[in-house]
Design a protein around this motif. Structure first.
Motif, PDB file in Angstrom:
ATOM      1  N   LYS A  60       0.873  -1.237  -0.142  1.00 39.18           N
ATOM      2  CA  LYS A  60       0.033   0.102   0.137  1.00 39.18           C
ATOM      3  C   LYS A  60       0.903   1.317   0.073  1.00 39.18           C
ATOM      4  CE  LYS A  60      -2.959   1.719   3.464  1.00 39.18           C
ATOM      5  NZ  LYS A  60      -4.128   1.595   4.565  1.00 39.18           N
TER       6      LYS A  60
ATOM      7  N   ARG B 270      -5.865   5.831   1.363  1.00 38.73           N
ATOM      8  CA  ARG B 270      -6.747   6.059   2.277  1.00 38.73           C
ATOM      9  C   ARG B 270      -7.811   4.459   2.230  1.00 38.73           C
ATOM     10  NH1 ARG B 270      -8.578  10.970  -0.477  1.00 38.73           N
ATOM     11  NH2 ARG B 270     -10.359   9.670  -1.105  1.00 38.73           N
ATOM     12  N   SER B 271      -8.134   4.105   3.282  1.00 38.63           N
ATOM     13  CA  SER B 271      -8.851   2.796   3.195  1.00 38.63           C
ATOM     14  C   SER B 271     -10.162   2.783   2.617  1.00 38.63           C
ATOM     15  CB  SER B 271      -8.945   2.261   4.595  1.00 38.63           C
ATOM     16  OG  SER B 271      -9.867   3.055   5.424  1.00 38.63           O
ATOM     17  N   ARG B 272     -10.847   1.999   2.426  1.00 42.35           N
ATOM     18  CA  ARG B 272     -12.296   1.827   2.003  1.00 42.35           C
ATOM     19  C   ARG B 272     -13.247   2.497   2.893  1.00 42.35           C
ATOM     20  NH1 ARG B 272     -15.040  -3.659   2.569  1.00 42.35           N
ATOM     21  NH2 ARG B 272     -13.539  -4.672   3.999  1.00 42.35           N
TER      22      ARG B 272
ATOM     23  N   LYS C 144     -12.864   6.242   2.982  1.00 50.19           N
ATOM     24  CA  LYS C 144     -13.572   6.687   1.634  1.00 50.19           C
ATOM     25  C   LYS C 144     -15.071   6.862   1.838  1.00 50.19           C
ATOM     26  CE  LYS C 144      -9.922   5.362  -1.616  1.00 50.19           C
ATOM     27  NZ  LYS C 144      -9.559   4.192  -2.653  1.00 50.19           N
ATOM     28  N   MET C 145     -15.827   5.721   2.503  1.00 50.47           N
ATOM     29  CA  MET C 145     -16.828   5.522   2.871  1.00 50.47           C
ATOM     30  C   MET C 145     -17.353   6.634   3.955  1.00 50.47           C
ATOM     31  SD  MET C 145     -18.198   1.996   2.750  1.00 50.47           S
ATOM     32  CE  MET C 145     -16.891   0.909   3.369  1.00 50.47           C
TER      33      MET C 145
END
Length: 134
Positions: A15, A20-22, A25-26
Motif C-alpha cells: 500500500k 486511504r482505506s475503503r 472513503k465511505m
C-alpha cells in the motif's frame, strides 16, 4: 532473521503512503449527508422504529458509569478496629443511610486493608526474627 535497510520498505509493492482505506472513503462520502441521515434516523425513531431508536441512543448517549455520592458516616471514625468499621458500614446499609452497593464497596475496601495490615504484621515479625538470629 533478516532485517530491512533503514528507509527501504519490506514490501515495495504494498500500500502506498497516504492511501486511504475503503472505510475512510465511505466516511468521506457520507460526511456531507450526515445531518440529513441523522434527521431521518431521528424521525424513524420518533415514528416508532425501535431499531433506529436503539441505534441513535447507543451511538449518541452511551450508558454512564455509575458514580456514588460522597458519604459521611461519623461512627466510622470512632470505630477502633477494621471489624468494627465493617459493622458500622453494614449497620448504615441496614438503616438505609447507605446504598447496598456502596456499602459492599466499603466493606471490600476494609477487607483489603485487613489483608495489607496482615502482610505488614508478617513482615515486622519476620524482621524481628531475622534480627534475633544475628
Amino acid at each position: 532473521m533478516a532485517k530491512f535497510k533503514r528507509g527501504q520498505s519490506g514490501n515495495p509493492a504494498g500500500k502506498p503512503r497516504g492511501a486511504r482505506s475503503r472505510f475512510t472513503k465511505m466516511r468521506e462520502k457520507l460526511e456531507a449527508d450526515l445531518p440529513d441521515l441523522l434527521d431521518a434516523t431521528k424521525q424513524a425513531a420518533l415514528d416508532g422504529d425501535m431499531t433506529a431508536m436503539r441505534l441513535l441512543l447507543e451511538r449518541t448517549l452511551p450508558p454512564q458509569k455509575a458514580t456514588a455520592a460522597t458519604v459521611n458516616i461519623p461512627a466510622l471514625e470512632k470505630a477502633s478496629g477494621l471489624t468494627e468499621k465493617a459493622g458500622v458500614v453494614l449497620a448504615a446499609v441496614g438503616r438505609g443511610e447507605l446504598p447496598p452497593d456502596v456499602g459492599a464497596s466499603l466493606v471490600d475496601g476494609l477487607t483489603r486493608m485487613a489483608k495489607l495490615k496482615e502482610l505488614d504484621d508478617i513482615e515486622q515479625r519476620l524482621l524481628a526474627l531475622e534480627e534475633r538470629q544475628q
